[in-house]
Design a protein around this motif. Structure first.
Motif, short mmCIF file in Angstrom:
data_model
loop_
_atom_site.label_atom_id
_atom_site.label_comp_id
_atom_site.label_asym_id
_atom_site.label_seq_id
_atom_site.Cartn_x
_atom_site.Cartn_y
_atom_site.Cartn_z
N SER A 1 49.58 30.77 40.99
CA SER A 1 48.74 29.81 41.62
C SER A 1 49.30 29.71 43.32
N THR A 2 49.28 28.86 44.65
CA THR A 2 50.19 28.53 45.35
C THR A 2 51.52 27.69 45.59
N LEU B 1 55.41 24.42 43.57
CA LEU B 1 56.37 23.48 43.73
C LEU B 1 56.27 21.81 43.41
N ARG B 2 54.97 21.21 42.62
CA ARG B 2 55.00 20.08 42.29
C ARG B 2 54.79 20.22 40.39
N ALA C 1 50.96 29.88 50.17
CA ALA C 1 51.03 31.51 49.84
C ALA C 1 51.36 31.19 48.54
N GLU C 2 50.61 32.81 47.98
CA GLU C 2 51.10 32.37 46.06
C GLU C 2 52.02 32.64 46.29
N HIS D 1 56.86 35.90 42.23
CA HIS D 1 57.78 36.43 41.43
C HIS D 1 59.01 35.63 41.27
N HIS D 2 59.30 35.54 40.15
CA HIS D 2 60.86 35.21 39.45
C HIS D 2 60.81 33.35 39.57
N PHE D 3 60.42 32.97 40.37
CA PHE D 3 60.29 31.38 41.11
C PHE D 3 60.31 30.79 39.17
N ALA D 4 58.75 30.19 38.77
CA ALA D 4 59.58 30.26 37.26
C ALA D 4 60.72 30.37 36.30
#
Length: 274
Positions: free
Chosen positions: A2-3, A8-9, A48-49, A52-55
């Motif tokens: 996802s973007t 963020l949403r 932007a895409e 990685h690692h955000f989740a």
């Protein structure tokens, strides 16, 4: 993938039951991961895409881990302070304590910070007063290492010394000398107080709790001020918002007059003891 905007949403929705600042938490974590400011995030990166690692970072926050521990720093008085598990996270409320010290103490003061933690109080005072120097004491080796790292990163290592000391032990201050300013944000939370999980489960209990009334460390420290302060010196203590009267009485019993300072929410937050 996802973007970033969509991520963020989704992250804000995931954190809604954990945090009152779910969207802000998500933005801070994303900006840290990308190595950019929040404003830059909004202006240039929303389409932007998702990195990685955000989740994984969001899941850490969903487990009530404080944002400051996840990103490794907390802003205080406009400066970044490194923090880590085992070190109390500086609060905006404590800026009232620093401001009271800046307003009241001599510019070239020799300062003692009792329970320095990240070093936020001592190092902020020194950064704002280039003629000052001081010592931060803490019983925790993790906190001392953090404070030393912050002193170095802020360019204050030559004026700030961090030492191991415990004010509940005899003779702890024998070799420290006297000070123009003693500043402290001691533990002041009641033992049975209800705290948010991100505080109760993650931050160091020894930096939070101080007996049934939250007054144990004031009872220990305030009577020792006479042996710590130079002539004309003063102390600034952070307090819980319901503790002004009780701590003022302890100060008066030790021969000090107490002047109250309130925080931005108009709650009692610091006492200047002279």
């Amino acid at each position: 993938m996802s973007t970033i905007g969509a991520a963020l949403r989704a992250a804000a929705a995931r954190l809604a039951e954990v945090s009152d600042t779910a969207r802000l938490d998500a933005e801070l974590l994303m900006a840290h991961l990308l190595g950019i400011s929040r404003s830059d995030l909004f202006l240039r990166h929303m389409q932007a895409e998702e990195p990685h690692h955000f989740a994984a970072m969001i899941e850490r926050r969903a487990a009530h881990e404080p944002v400051a521990y996840i990103i490794g720093e907390q802003e205080f008085y406009g400066r970044p302070f490194a923090v880590a598990p085992g070190v109390l996270i500086p609060r905006a409320d404590s800026e009232t304590t620093v401001q009271a010290a800046l307003d009241s103490a001599r510019p070239n003061a020799r300062v003692l910070d009792c329970g320095t933690g990240s070093g936020a109080l001592l190092l902020t005072f020194l950064a704002e007063r280039p003629g000052a120097c001081g010592i931060g004491i803490d019983a925790s080796p993790v906190a001392r290492a953090c404070a030393e790292a912050n002193a170095t990163s802020l360019g204050l290592a030559e004026r700030a010394q961090v030492l191991a000391a415990d004010w509940s032990k005899p003779s702890w201050a024998d070799n420290l000398g006297r000070f123009d300013l003693v500043i402290a944000n001691p533990p002041y939370v009641e033992a049975d107080a209800t705290l948010d999980r991100q505080v109760r489960d993650w931050e160091p209990a020894e930096a939070l709790f101080a007996g049934a009334e939250g007054l144990d460390d004031y009872r220990l420290l305030i009577p020792q001020l006479g042996d710590l302060l130079s002539p004309g010196g003063l102390a600034v203590f952070e307090i819980g918002w319901q503790q002004a009267e009780a701590v003022s009485l302890l100060a008066e019993a030790a021969g000090f007059a107490a002047e109250l300072r309130r925080d931005l929410a108009d709650r009692p937050r610091a006492l200047i003891l002279r």
